[in-house]
Design a protein around this motif. Sequence first.
Motif, PDB file in Angstrom:
ATOM      1  N   MET A 158       0.824  -1.200   0.000  1.00 44.56           N
ATOM      2  CA  MET A 158       0.000   0.000   0.000  1.00 44.56           C
ATOM      3  C   MET A 158       0.860   1.252   0.000  1.00 44.56           C
ATOM      4  O   MET A 158       0.531   2.256  -0.594  1.00 44.56           O
ATOM      5  CB  MET A 158      -0.934  -0.004   1.209  1.00 44.56           C
ATOM      6  N   ALA A 159       1.994   1.201   0.656  1.00 42.55           N
ATOM      7  CA  ALA A 159       2.863   2.371   0.725  1.00 42.55           C
ATOM      8  C   ALA A 159       3.400   2.745  -0.642  1.00 42.55           C
ATOM      9  O   ALA A 159       3.740   3.895  -0.891  1.00 42.55           O
ATOM     10  CB  ALA A 159       4.029   2.092   1.671  1.00 42.55           C
ATOM     11  N   ASP A 160       3.486   1.753  -1.595  1.00 44.32           N
ATOM     12  CA  ASP A 160       4.054   2.025  -2.913  1.00 44.32           C
ATOM     13  C   ASP A 160       3.009   2.455  -3.936  1.00 44.32           C
ATOM     14  O   ASP A 160       3.360   2.755  -5.082  1.00 44.32           O
ATOM     15  CB  ASP A 160       4.782   0.778  -3.424  1.00 44.32           C
ATOM     16  N   MET A 161       1.761   2.464  -3.571  1.00 45.36           N
ATOM     17  CA  MET A 161       0.715   2.797  -4.533  1.00 45.36           C
ATOM     18  C   MET A 161       0.840   4.251  -4.966  1.00 45.36           C
ATOM     19  O   MET A 161       1.097   5.137  -4.152  1.00 45.36           O
ATOM     20  CB  MET A 161      -0.665   2.549  -3.918  1.00 45.36           C
ATOM     21  N   LEU A 162       0.672   4.507  -6.258  1.00 47.30           N
ATOM     22  CA  LEU A 162       0.801   5.857  -6.790  1.00 47.30           C
ATOM     23  C   LEU A 162      -0.551   6.548  -6.823  1.00 47.30           C
ATOM     24  O   LEU A 162      -1.560   5.969  -7.248  1.00 47.30           O
ATOM     25  CB  LEU A 162       1.400   5.808  -8.200  1.00 47.30           C
ATOM     26  N   TYR A 163      -0.554   7.798  -6.395  1.00 47.96           N
ATOM     27  CA  TYR A 163      -1.756   8.622  -6.438  1.00 47.96           C
ATOM     28  C   TYR A 163      -1.434   9.907  -7.206  1.00 47.96           C
ATOM     29  O   TYR A 163      -0.274  10.283  -7.371  1.00 47.96           O
ATOM     30  CB  TYR A 163      -2.216   9.004  -5.021  1.00 47.96           C
ATOM     31  N   ASP A 164      -2.493  10.606  -7.630  1.00 48.26           N
ATOM     32  CA  ASP A 164      -2.291  11.902  -8.275  1.00 48.26           C
ATOM     33  C   ASP A 164      -1.853  12.964  -7.276  1.00 48.26           C
ATOM     34  O   ASP A 164      -1.172  13.925  -7.628  1.00 48.26           O
ATOM     35  CB  ASP A 164      -3.580  12.348  -8.972  1.00 48.26           C
ATOM     36  N   THR A 165      -2.244  12.790  -6.034  1.00 45.13           N
ATOM     37  CA  THR A 165      -1.908  13.756  -4.988  1.00 45.13           C
ATOM     38  C   THR A 165      -2.122  13.097  -3.635  1.00 45.13           C
ATOM     39  O   THR A 165      -2.670  11.982  -3.548  1.00 45.13           O
ATOM     40  CB  THR A 165      -2.770  15.027  -5.117  1.00 45.13           C
ATOM     41  N   ASP A 166      -1.706  13.766  -2.577  1.00 46.86           N
ATOM     42  CA  ASP A 166      -1.898  13.224  -1.233  1.00 46.86           C
ATOM     43  C   ASP A 166      -3.317  13.420  -0.715  1.00 46.86           C
ATOM     44  O   ASP A 166      -3.795  12.649   0.115  1.00 46.86           O
ATOM     45  CB  ASP A 166      -0.928  13.888  -0.248  1.00 46.86           C
ATOM     46  N   LEU A 167      -3.962  14.471  -1.203  1.00 47.93           N
ATOM     47  CA  LEU A 167      -5.270  14.838  -0.667  1.00 47.93           C
ATOM     48  C   LEU A 167      -6.048  15.612  -1.724  1.00 47.93           C
ATOM     49  O   LEU A 167      -5.524  16.544  -2.325  1.00 47.93           O
ATOM     50  CB  LEU A 167      -5.097  15.709   0.587  1.00 47.93           C
ATOM     51  N   ILE A 168      -7.299  15.215  -1.948  1.00 44.91           N
ATOM     52  CA  ILE A 168      -8.196  15.965  -2.819  1.00 44.91           C
ATOM     53  C   ILE A 168      -9.169  16.734  -1.938  1.00 44.91           C
ATOM     54  O   ILE A 168      -9.739  16.183  -0.990  1.00 44.91           O
ATOM     55  CB  ILE A 168      -8.961  15.042  -3.782  1.00 44.91           C
ATOM     56  N   ILE A 169      -9.346  18.006  -2.242  1.00 49.94           N
ATOM     57  CA  ILE A 169     -10.261  18.868  -1.487  1.00 49.94           C
ATOM     58  C   ILE A 169     -11.336  19.365  -2.446  1.00 49.94           C
ATOM     59  O   ILE A 169     -11.029  19.978  -3.469  1.00 49.94           O
ATOM     60  CB  ILE A 169      -9.518  20.055  -0.850  1.00 49.94           C
ATOM     61  N   ILE A 170     -12.590  19.101  -2.111  1.00 52.51           N
ATOM     62  CA  ILE A 170     -13.701  19.527  -2.948  1.00 52.51           C
ATOM     63  C   ILE A 170     -14.376  20.708  -2.263  1.00 52.51           C
ATOM     64  O   ILE A 170     -14.974  20.568  -1.205  1.00 52.51           O
ATOM     65  CB  ILE A 170     -14.721  18.392  -3.170  1.00 52.51           C
ATOM     66  N   GLY A 171     -14.243  21.883  -2.851  1.00 53.62           N
ATOM     67  CA  GLY A 171     -14.829  23.089  -2.280  1.00 53.62           C
ATOM     68  C   GLY A 171     -13.777  24.089  -1.878  1.00 53.62           C
ATOM     69  O   GLY A 171     -12.825  23.747  -1.154  1.00 53.62           O
ATOM     70  N   GLY A 172     -13.927  25.337  -2.360  1.00 53.33           N
ATOM     71  CA  GLY A 172     -12.931  26.367  -2.103  1.00 53.33           C
ATOM     72  C   GLY A 172     -13.410  27.479  -1.204  1.00 53.33           C
ATOM     73  O   GLY A 172     -12.995  28.631  -1.349  1.00 53.33           O
ATOM     74  N   GLY A 173     -14.290  27.150  -0.250  1.00 59.27           N
ATOM     75  CA  GLY A 173     -14.698  28.117   0.758  1.00 59.27           C
ATOM     76  C   GLY A 173     -13.710  28.122   1.920  1.00 59.27           C
ATOM     77  O   GLY A 173     -12.607  27.562   1.822  1.00 59.27           O
ATOM     78  N   PRO A 174     -14.083  28.738   3.048  1.00 58.80           N
ATOM     79  CA  PRO A 174     -13.164  28.792   4.192  1.00 58.80           C
ATOM     80  C   PRO A 174     -12.679  27.423   4.658  1.00 58.80           C
ATOM     81  O   PRO A 174     -11.493  27.262   4.976  1.00 58.80           O
ATOM     82  CB  PRO A 174     -14.007  29.486   5.273  1.00 58.80           C
ATOM     83  N   ALA A 175     -13.560  26.426   4.686  1.00 57.93           N
ATOM     84  CA  ALA A 175     -13.149  25.105   5.156  1.00 57.93           C
ATOM     85  C   ALA A 175     -12.162  24.460   4.192  1.00 57.93           C
ATOM     86  O   ALA A 175     -11.129  23.930   4.600  1.00 57.93           O
ATOM     87  CB  ALA A 175     -14.372  24.206   5.344  1.00 57.93           C
ATOM     88  N   GLY A 176     -12.476  24.496   2.896  1.00 58.53           N
ATOM     89  CA  GLY A 176     -11.585  23.890   1.917  1.00 58.53           C
ATOM     90  C   GLY A 176     -10.238  24.584   1.846  1.00 58.53           C
ATOM     91  O   GLY A 176      -9.186  23.929   1.756  1.00 58.53           O
ATOM     92  N   CYS A 177     -10.247  25.904   1.907  1.00 58.61           N
ATOM     93  CA  CYS A 177      -8.981  26.652   1.872  1.00 58.61           C
ATOM     94  C   CYS A 177      -8.143  26.385   3.115  1.00 58.61           C
ATOM     95  O   CYS A 177      -6.917  26.242   3.034  1.00 58.61           O
ATOM     96  CB  CYS A 177      -9.270  28.151   1.726  1.00 58.61           C
ATOM     97  N   ALA A 178      -8.798  26.321   4.271  1.00 57.37           N
ATOM     98  CA  ALA A 178      -8.066  26.025   5.502  1.00 57.37           C
ATOM     99  C   ALA A 178      -7.468  24.624   5.442  1.00 57.37           C
ATOM    100  O   ALA A 178      -6.343  24.391   5.913  1.00 57.37           O
ATOM    101  CB  ALA A 178      -8.979  26.154   6.712  1.00 57.37           C
ATOM    102  N   ALA A 179      -8.199  23.686   4.853  1.00 58.81           N
ATOM    103  CA  ALA A 179      -7.688  22.324   4.714  1.00 58.81           C
ATOM    104  C   ALA A 179      -6.441  22.301   3.844  1.00 58.81           C
ATOM    105  O   ALA A 179      -5.444  21.646   4.171  1.00 58.81           O
ATOM    106  CB  ALA A 179      -8.766  21.415   4.132  1.00 58.81           C
TER     107      ALA A 179
END
Length: 304
Positions: free
Chosen positions: A1-22
């Motif tokens: 599992m540690a070697d699995m490739l992803y596009d990014t570490d984290l996807i955030i859906i939504g660019g309001g205060p919560a998404g930006c803070a994330a």
Amino acid sequence: MADMLYDTDLIIIGGGPAGCAAARMAASVGMRSILIEPDRLCRNLYRIPALNNVLGGYSSGLDLADSIATELTGTDLCRLELGRHVTALRADDVHVTVTVDTGARLTAPYVIVATGVGPLHPRDATWITAPDGLTLTPLWQAETDDAEGRTLLVLGGDRPIGTFLRAHPTTDTRLLVVYPAADAYKIEEIREDPRVTLLPVEHVTLSPAEGTSVSVEAVNQGDARQMMTADAAYLSIGNAPTAPAGDLTRDPDGYCPPTDQHPRVIVAGDLRSARFQRIMTALGSGSEAALHAYYARRELLAKG
């Protein structure tokens, strides 16, 4: 599992205060993120004329939104996908897959869903009867000239009424606020304002009056009926969740309780509940969501 490739570490859906803070918190602990937002960052903040409960000395939503957007666009580990919306979200045992409107699919170990809420309309409220096709402006979008010296009928007791009053402290206006029992806990902050008349109701029927004015028949909890006329009508009946399609668990009102979600799906901001729709709680929950993903990812890597 540690070697699995992803596009990014984290996807955030939504660019309001919560998404930006994330996204900002994720970057601070070395996580790459992709933030997907169909509009501009913090778009709703730009519409809030007055603030009184946010740290940092910000007195308007515009100032706070500009500050957040400037900081996030300068965050190297965050890739912004603005003008894009999510069409599907899928989560399984090893990753999440997010599909955007271009057809592209993005993968990551975790996703934070912070899409927030959108405004309700009279047709969405069972306690309001209004003409077909009627659209009303939310009260917090009203300008000083719209209110000066006028009597405004406000449908609902949602908290943006307080925002309007703080933004227009010297406006000579009268607000007739008709609200259902479910809004009773929201109106405490405006109860003592002399410009406000509070009218708890079971049901209201709205109809056009002469010129641009409106009339309403209100039925109170004792079934007594009262006719009122106002110069204009505005909305303050609250919001509805705007979660993307896919693997999200929703409650009967459409909100997405964080504890009910797939382990790889983290919910932040206003989408969690109608009870905590505040800028400060959104910022905090977004930051916490990113740390949740960070520590969970470290545990997976250690096991892998």
